[in-house]
Design a protein around this motif. Structure first.
Motif: not given
Length: 381
Positions: A39-50
């Motif tokens: 459930q935290f993967l979108p947040l992790v991927f968002a940090g990487i994308l940012a």
């Protein structure tokens, strides 16, 4: 028993109780932990994308702020819109032009594999004859290559019929990507505020003796990975584009496949160029020796341009890791974690190299200071 002993026994029994529960229900707890972590993967991927889009965003925001003279809030919004529209446009262009070209080239190769196999065998015989090697049985090699191509054909036959049934999964992935993109936009927009909040959180809950070393490690890691992504990403884009243009002008087949592989493997230092160039030579050997040699000469020239012009200007000393340790890091990372290990091994090794280098310099300085102090005291005596 004293109150202190009772307290210690309660702590020990509680620890043993939870240890037994975790051991007995380890499978169930592992599945639940995996479900929660997903459930935290979108947040992790968002940090990487940012993190990846930070440099383009800062450049565009600065342009709107200083050149166009927009207010700060408007410049931030305009920068975000420009960067994300550009990123979506690049992805759409790859899906629209590069991917179909890649798939059609792969299908054409599989459909005409018999003719390519005969041409490849003839090319090998010609090369071996020029090298003075004759009467060499190539049947085992050709059978092995034919078997691998047959497996690829079976995989393609299984994938394409299933693509029509991937609508639900594609929509789910698209929704996840949308959430990730929105979260990354919020991170970029409020990154200064988030950074300040994280500093306050660390200061409030982390002992001062630990805060400074952790802060130093975090800043060093962010600097190293930021330089690596910025340099290697731009080099990958330039190298793949030059390879595609050159192969297109020379009239060489599989320009899309080879250029895409060359661009992607450029993230792998040292070995990436050999992987992309080797794929191009092998694929063109199935067509003719002349085209394979033409591509080999072109790729050697392209590598010289990259090593002497592109890499020093675009990447330069961004990593700061000596060549020996780059090769060692790529070898160990690839052996442990495959392709992703080869890509991430260089920034990880650079991080360790910078930390150890600073620590060694600090220790040497302390040693020299202590020696000089001891010599002064000795002279006074």
């Amino acid at each position: 028993m004293s109150r202190k002993a009772v307290h210690e026994w309660i702590i020990l029994l509680t620890y043993l109780f939870f240890l037994i529960i975790i051991t007995v229900h380890s499978g169930y707890l592992g599945r639940k932990l995996l479900f929660v972590s997903r459930q935290f993967l979108p947040l992790v991927f968002a940090g990487i994308l940012a993190f990846v889009l930070n440099h383009p965003y800062e450049y565009v925001r600065s342009f709107f702020d200083k050149s166009v003279k927009l207010p700060e809030k408007a410049a931030r919004i305009a920068g975000l819109l420009t960067v994300y529209v550009g990123a979506i446009g690049i992805v759409a262009a790859v899906l629209r032009f590069a991917l179909p070209h890649f798939v059609s080239g792969l299908q054409g190769f599989i459909e005409n594999r018999e003719g390519y196999m005969q041409a490849f065998e003839s090319s090998l015989l010609v090369l071996l004859k020029k090298a003075g090697i004759e009467d060499l049985n190539l049947s085992p090699l050709m059978e092995g290559i034919s078997g691998y191509i047959g497996q690829l054909d079976e995989i393609m036959d299984e994938i394409f019929p299933k693509m029509a049934g991937l609508t639900t999964g594609a929509l789910r992935s698209l929704a996840t990507f949308g959430i990730t993109a929105v979260l990354s936009a919020y991170i970029l927009y409020d990154k200064e505020k988030l950074k300040c909040q994280m500093k306050r959180l660390y200061r409030a809950y982390m002992p001062k003796s630990i805060y400074d070393p952790v802060k130093h490690l975090a800043l060093t890691a962010m600097t190293v990975f930021d330089r690596f992504i910025a340099g290697q990403g731009l080099e990958s884009l330039i190298l793949g584009s030059l390879c595609f243009v050159g192969m297109f002008l020379l009239g060489l087949e599989y320009s899309g496949i080879v250029s895409l592989v060359v661009g992607l493997t450029a993230f792998i230092p040292l070995l990436g160029a050999y992987i992309g160039g080797g794929l191009g030579v092998v694929l063109l050997l199935f067509i003719s020796v002349k085209k394979a040699l033409t591509f080999l000469i072109f790729f050697v020239i392209l590598q010289q341009v990259e090593n002497n012009l592109i890499y020093p200007r675009v990447v330069g000393k961004r990593t700061g890791l000596p060549g020996l340790w780059v090769l060692a890091a790529v070898t160990i990372g690839g052996g442990l974690f495959g392709v992703f290990g080869m890509v991430l091994s260089v920034p990880a090794a650079t991080f360790l190299y910078v930390i150890i280098q600073k620590d060694v310099a600090k220790r040497e300085m302390n040693t020299s200071i202590s020696k000089s102090t001891g010599q002064k005291n000795k002279n006074k005596l």
